[in-house]
Design a protein around this motif. Structure first.
Motif, PDB file in Angstrom:
ATOM      1  N   ASP A 171       4.141  -4.448  -6.429  1.00 28.00           N
ATOM      2  CA  ASP A 171       2.997  -3.711  -6.683  1.00 28.00           C
ATOM      3  C   ASP A 171       2.650  -2.408  -5.722  1.00 28.00           C
ATOM      4  OD1 ASP A 171       2.021  -5.335  -8.492  1.00 28.00           O
ATOM      5  OD2 ASP A 171       0.816  -7.005  -6.980  1.00 28.00           O
ATOM      6  N   LEU A 172       2.984  -2.522  -4.708  1.00 26.08           N
ATOM      7  CA  LEU A 172       3.032  -1.508  -3.576  1.00 26.08           C
ATOM      8  C   LEU A 172       4.066  -0.294  -4.035  1.00 26.08           C
ATOM      9  CD1 LEU A 172       1.389  -0.572  -1.234  1.00 26.08           C
ATOM     10  CD2 LEU A 172       2.968  -1.541   0.123  1.00 26.08           C
TER      11      LEU A 172
ATOM     12  N   VAL B   6       3.365   3.275  -4.993  1.00 31.40           N
ATOM     13  CA  VAL B   6       3.918   4.631  -4.513  1.00 31.40           C
ATOM     14  C   VAL B   6       4.687   5.523  -5.570  1.00 31.40           C
ATOM     15  CG1 VAL B   6       5.681   5.236  -2.607  1.00 31.40           C
ATOM     16  CG2 VAL B   6       4.081   3.237  -2.024  1.00 31.40           C
ATOM     17  N   HIS B   7       5.254   4.911  -6.565  1.00 29.71           N
ATOM     18  CA  HIS B   7       6.066   5.707  -7.323  1.00 29.71           C
ATOM     19  C   HIS B   7       4.925   6.406  -8.385  1.00 29.71           C
ATOM     20  CE1 HIS B   7       9.899   3.160  -7.224  1.00 29.71           C
ATOM     21  NE2 HIS B   7       9.874   3.673  -6.087  1.00 29.71           N
ATOM     22  N   ALA B   8       4.050   5.698  -8.527  1.00 29.66           N
ATOM     23  CA  ALA B   8       2.918   6.479  -9.485  1.00 29.66           C
ATOM     24  C   ALA B   8       2.230   7.508  -8.850  1.00 29.66           C
ATOM     25  CB  ALA B   8       2.011   5.347  -9.858  1.00 29.66           C
ATOM     26  N   ASN B   9       1.765   7.667  -7.524  1.00 31.76           N
ATOM     27  CA  ASN B   9       1.368   8.370  -6.533  1.00 31.76           C
ATOM     28  C   ASN B   9       2.103   9.509  -6.237  1.00 31.76           C
ATOM     29  OD1 ASN B   9      -1.153   7.006  -6.617  1.00 31.76           O
ATOM     30  ND2 ASN B   9      -0.843   6.050  -4.563  1.00 31.76           N
TER      31      ASN B   9
ATOM     32  N   VAL C 205       9.809  -2.509   1.133  1.00 30.24           N
ATOM     33  CA  VAL C 205       9.903  -3.833   1.717  1.00 30.24           C
ATOM     34  C   VAL C 205       8.855  -3.932   2.601  1.00 30.24           C
ATOM     35  CG1 VAL C 205      11.404  -5.565   2.858  1.00 30.24           C
ATOM     36  CG2 VAL C 205      12.288  -3.718   1.320  1.00 30.24           C
ATOM     37  N   LYS C 206       8.153  -5.300   2.526  1.00 27.44           N
ATOM     38  CA  LYS C 206       7.043  -5.304   3.567  1.00 27.44           C
ATOM     39  C   LYS C 206       7.438  -6.207   4.511  1.00 27.44           C
ATOM     40  CE  LYS C 206       3.427  -7.228   1.564  1.00 27.44           C
ATOM     41  NZ  LYS C 206       2.486  -7.482   0.583  1.00 27.44           N
TER      42      LYS C 206
ATOM     43  N   GLY D 299      -5.043  -4.634   2.694  1.00 30.86           N
ATOM     44  CA  GLY D 299      -5.295  -4.552   1.357  1.00 30.86           C
ATOM     45  C   GLY D 299      -3.947  -5.171   0.595  1.00 30.86           C
ATOM     46  N   SER D 300      -2.904  -4.778   1.291  1.00 30.51           N
ATOM     47  CA  SER D 300      -1.380  -5.189   0.762  1.00 30.51           C
ATOM     48  C   SER D 300      -1.367  -6.931   1.064  1.00 30.51           C
ATOM     49  CB  SER D 300      -0.586  -4.630   1.162  1.00 30.51           C
ATOM     50  OG  SER D 300      -0.060  -4.783   2.477  1.00 30.51           O
TER      51      SER D 300
END
Length: 298
Positions: free
Chosen positions: A34-35, A39-42, A53-54, A134-135
């Motif tokens: 999701d993150l 990031v890709h969309a923004n 990678v979180k 939020g993540s």
């Protein structure tokens, strides 16, 4: 360095084994799709641009386990010789009892560290909730029992491969070729293993030459420079004591080298070497002579 002859090779098969140390552990990270998509969309990035990678838990949470794992791997390497690139290493019969005892003690520490981390996992997850904000996703975290199942420890001991042990239903010519290849591979690996002992000696003795030659005593006007510590001598003493266990070929040259290291380089401690120019210069010269003598074996 000369290669081992057939008789020496045959003797080595009974003097050593292959030791494999496998430690499984959880890295506490996860790809957050999701993150990544956000990031890709923004930034108008393509999907192939990368992934986010979180880190699910603070890195320091894993430190007690990682400390034991690092110690175990260092011990495994110190007490064995290189074999192939699959993690297996040569363990001599002489080093077996020491290896088994030390690795078993570290396994106990490992299990204790894993249990300790499992005990405090809930509070670590609470910390992560704040850090990730939020993540944060509670569903990706293991239970305490699940956390422990992500860790494993296994030591495998196997015979050194030899061509004569290869038996499959192939033509005689094919089997002979495979056996010869196994024999050549084993001999090359064993020669490299023996050379590794000399390489280890070279490293610690080179360090002594460098540090002793680079040391400048202090004076009323200047502080000493190029300082060295007790470990300079202790590292050589430790390796000299380990060489008999690593000497899988029962090479008299290695036996003599071990004695020489103790006799010529470990007679004086670091303080004595700092205090006396003559001792320092003389010991450095002896160390340099040893390096010259073993250079063809490395």
């Amino acid at each position: 360095m000369s290669e081992l002859n057939g008789a020496a090779m045959s003797a080595i098969y009974s003097r050593g084994m292959i030791a494999n140390l496998n430690i499984g552990q959880w890295n506490g990270s996860r790809i957050d799709r999701d993150l990544t998509n956000e990031v890709h969309a923004n930034h108008g990035m393509k999907e192939s641009a990368g992934k986010y990678v979180k880190q699910l838990l603070p890195v320091e949470f894993f430190a007690p386990i990682q400390k034991v794992v690092s110690a175990a791997r260092a011990e495994h390497i110190a007490l064995t010789l290189p074999w192939l690139n699959n993690g297996g290493r040569i363990l001599s019969v002489k080093a077996h009892d020491t290896y088994t005892a030390r690795i078993a003690a570290l396994e106990t520490e490992f299990k204790s560290a894993v249990q300790d981390r499992a005990n405090v996992l809930p509070s670590a997850i609470d910390q992560a909730r704040v850090i990730l904000n939020g993540s944060f996703d509670a569903t990706v975290y293991p239970t305490q029992d699940g956390f422990k199942r992500r860790y494993s420890w296994n030591v495998g001991l196997f015979p050194i491969p030899r061509g004569a042990d290869f038996r499959v239903e192939l033509g005689d010519a094919q089997c002979d070729a495979i056996r010869a290849d196994i024999e050549r591979s084993s001999q090359a690996s064993l020669n490299a293993a023996i050379a590794d002992v000399y390489v280890r000696v070279g490293k610690v003795v080179s360090a002594m030459v460098e540090r002793l030659q680079g040391y400048k005593p202090g004076s009323e006007k200047e502080r000493a420079s190029g300082a060295f510590h007790a470990s300079l001598v202790e590292n050589i003493r430790d390796l000299a004591g380990l060489i008999p266990a690593l000497n899988i070929a029962d090479d008299s040259r290695l036996t003599s080298l071990s004695d020489r290291l103790l006799r010529e380089l470990c007679e004086h401690d670091a303080k004595a070497l700092k205090d006396s120019d003559n001792l320092r210069i003389g010991t450095a010269a002896k160390a340099q002579a040893i390096l010259s003598d073993i250079s063809s074996f490395m």
